[in-house]
Design a protein around this motif. Structure first.
Motif, PDB file in Angstrom:
ATOM      1  N   ARG A 122      -4.864   8.212   1.193  1.00 17.36           N
ATOM      2  CA  ARG A 122      -5.906   7.952   2.207  1.00 17.36           C
ATOM      3  C   ARG A 122      -7.253   8.441   1.684  1.00 17.36           C
ATOM      4  NH1 ARG A 122      -2.373   9.681   7.321  1.00 17.36           N
ATOM      5  NH2 ARG A 122      -1.806   7.614   8.060  1.00 17.36           N
ATOM      6  N   ARG A 123      -7.255   9.627   1.104  1.00 18.22           N
ATOM      7  CA  ARG A 123      -8.493  10.175   0.539  1.00 18.22           C
ATOM      8  C   ARG A 123      -8.962   9.335  -0.645  1.00 18.22           C
ATOM      9  NH1 ARG A 123      -9.072  15.840  -2.485  1.00 18.22           N
ATOM     10  NH2 ARG A 123     -11.272  15.643  -2.996  1.00 18.22           N
ATOM     11  N   PHE A 124      -8.043   8.964  -1.536  1.00 13.98           N
ATOM     12  CA  PHE A 124      -8.376   8.144  -2.693  1.00 13.98           C
ATOM     13  C   PHE A 124      -8.974   6.806  -2.257  1.00 13.98           C
ATOM     14  CE2 PHE A 124      -7.225   5.016  -5.993  1.00 13.98           C
ATOM     15  CZ  PHE A 124      -7.799   5.609  -7.105  1.00 13.98           C
ATOM     16  N   GLY A 125      -8.485   6.255  -1.166  1.00 15.40           N
ATOM     17  CA  GLY A 125      -8.904   4.938  -0.711  1.00 15.40           C
ATOM     18  C   GLY A 125     -10.032   4.925   0.289  1.00 15.40           C
ATOM     19  N   GLU A 126     -10.735   6.034   0.466  1.00 13.23           N
ATOM     20  CA  GLU A 126     -11.800   6.097   1.468  1.00 13.23           C
ATOM     21  C   GLU A 126     -12.830   4.985   1.332  1.00 13.23           C
ATOM     22  OE1 GLU A 126     -13.369  10.062   1.226  1.00 13.23           O
ATOM     23  OE2 GLU A 126     -11.932  10.826   2.683  1.00 13.23           O
ATOM     24  N   SER A 127     -13.109   4.546   0.103  1.00 11.18           N
ATOM     25  CA  SER A 127     -14.112   3.495  -0.084  1.00 11.18           C
ATOM     26  C   SER A 127     -13.521   2.096   0.092  1.00 11.18           C
ATOM     27  CB  SER A 127     -14.743   3.609  -1.480  1.00 11.18           C
ATOM     28  OG  SER A 127     -13.767   3.374  -2.480  1.00 11.18           O
ATOM     29  N   GLY A 128     -12.236   2.021   0.369  1.00 12.23           N
ATOM     30  CA  GLY A 128     -11.571   0.732   0.560  1.00 12.23           C
ATOM     31  C   GLY A 128     -10.991   0.620   1.956  1.00 12.23           C
ATOM     32  N   ASP A 129     -10.080  -0.313   2.111  1.00  8.36           N
ATOM     33  CA  ASP A 129      -9.401  -0.555   3.376  1.00  8.36           C
ATOM     34  C   ASP A 129      -7.962  -0.064   3.223  1.00  8.36           C
ATOM     35  OD1 ASP A 129      -8.585  -1.500   5.842  1.00  8.36           O
ATOM     36  OD2 ASP A 129      -8.407  -3.578   5.164  1.00  8.36           O
ATOM     37  N   VAL A 130      -7.613   1.032   3.909  1.00  8.22           N
ATOM     38  CA  VAL A 130      -6.301   1.658   3.776  1.00  8.22           C
ATOM     39  C   VAL A 130      -5.410   1.239   4.932  1.00  8.22           C
ATOM     40  CG1 VAL A 130      -5.052   3.839   3.607  1.00  8.22           C
ATOM     41  CG2 VAL A 130      -7.347   3.651   2.635  1.00  8.22           C
ATOM     42  N   THR A 131      -4.212   0.746   4.621  1.00 10.11           N
ATOM     43  CA  THR A 131      -3.218   0.371   5.618  1.00 10.11           C
ATOM     44  C   THR A 131      -1.967   1.208   5.367  1.00 10.11           C
ATOM     45  OG1 THR A 131      -4.044  -1.898   5.573  1.00 10.11           O
ATOM     46  CG2 THR A 131      -1.878  -1.538   6.582  1.00 10.11           C
ATOM     47  N   VAL A 132      -1.490   1.890   6.407  1.00 12.96           N
ATOM     48  CA  VAL A 132      -0.331   2.768   6.271  1.00 12.96           C
ATOM     49  C   VAL A 132       0.703   2.416   7.328  1.00 12.96           C
ATOM     50  CG1 VAL A 132       0.465   5.164   6.291  1.00 12.96           C
ATOM     51  CG2 VAL A 132      -1.855   4.656   5.532  1.00 12.96           C
ATOM     52  N   ASP A 133       1.971   2.329   6.912  1.00 12.85           N
ATOM     53  CA  ASP A 133       3.054   2.269   7.887  1.00 12.85           C
ATOM     54  C   ASP A 133       4.121   3.271   7.460  1.00 12.85           C
ATOM     55  OD1 ASP A 133       4.734   0.966   6.000  1.00 12.85           O
ATOM     56  OD2 ASP A 133       4.134  -1.003   6.705  1.00 12.85           O
ATOM     57  N   ASP A 134       5.299   3.215   8.039  1.00 10.46           N
ATOM     58  CA  ASP A 134       6.319   4.228   7.784  1.00 10.46           C
ATOM     59  C   ASP A 134       6.777   4.309   6.338  1.00 10.46           C
ATOM     60  OD1 ASP A 134       6.311   5.057  10.401  1.00 10.46           O
ATOM     61  OD2 ASP A 134       8.021   3.811  10.979  1.00 10.46           O
ATOM     62  N   ASP A 135       6.794   3.188   5.620  1.00 13.19           N
ATOM     63  CA  ASP A 135       7.337   3.221   4.265  1.00 13.19           C
ATOM     64  C   ASP A 135       6.460   2.547   3.212  1.00 13.19           C
ATOM     65  OD1 ASP A 135       7.695   0.651   5.125  1.00 13.19           O
ATOM     66  OD2 ASP A 135       9.778   0.500   4.511  1.00 13.19           O
TER      67      ASP A 135
END
Length: 90
Positions: free
Chosen positions: A18-31
């Motif tokens: 999440r920190r690495f991707g701050e300048s991008g669009d981060v999508t997170v789910d369970d896996d």
């Protein structure tokens, strides 16, 4: 300073990426976690799969053991038994 993260520590993987991707669009789910930087992308799955892509090349690896994230340098290195690959944040 770089941070070495085992893929079996999913909470640490999510926090670091999440920190690495701050300048991008981060999508997170369970896996799965995906970062889109426009023409480049990184996807990491909880089971050790890593995919990256950018113009002119893609990288895909199953069974990666660790990630090495260097936030200052903007690099993400996939460290597996027989390969090391570094993605540079655009």
């Amino acid at each position: 300073m770089s941070e070495r993260i085992r893929l079996d520590d999913w909470n640490a993987v999510r926090d670091a990426l999440r920190r690495f991707g701050e300048s991008g669009d981060v999508t997170v789910d369970d896996d799965r976690l995906r970062i889109d930087f426009g023409s480049a992308r990184v996807e990491v799955s909880r089971d050790g799969g890593v995919k990256t892509g950018m113009p002119l090349h893609d990288f895909e690896r199953e069974g990666a053991a660790e990630l090495v994230v260097d936030h200052g340098a903007g690099t993400l290195t996939i460290d597996a038994d027989d390969v090391s690959y570094t993605f540079r944040r655009p």
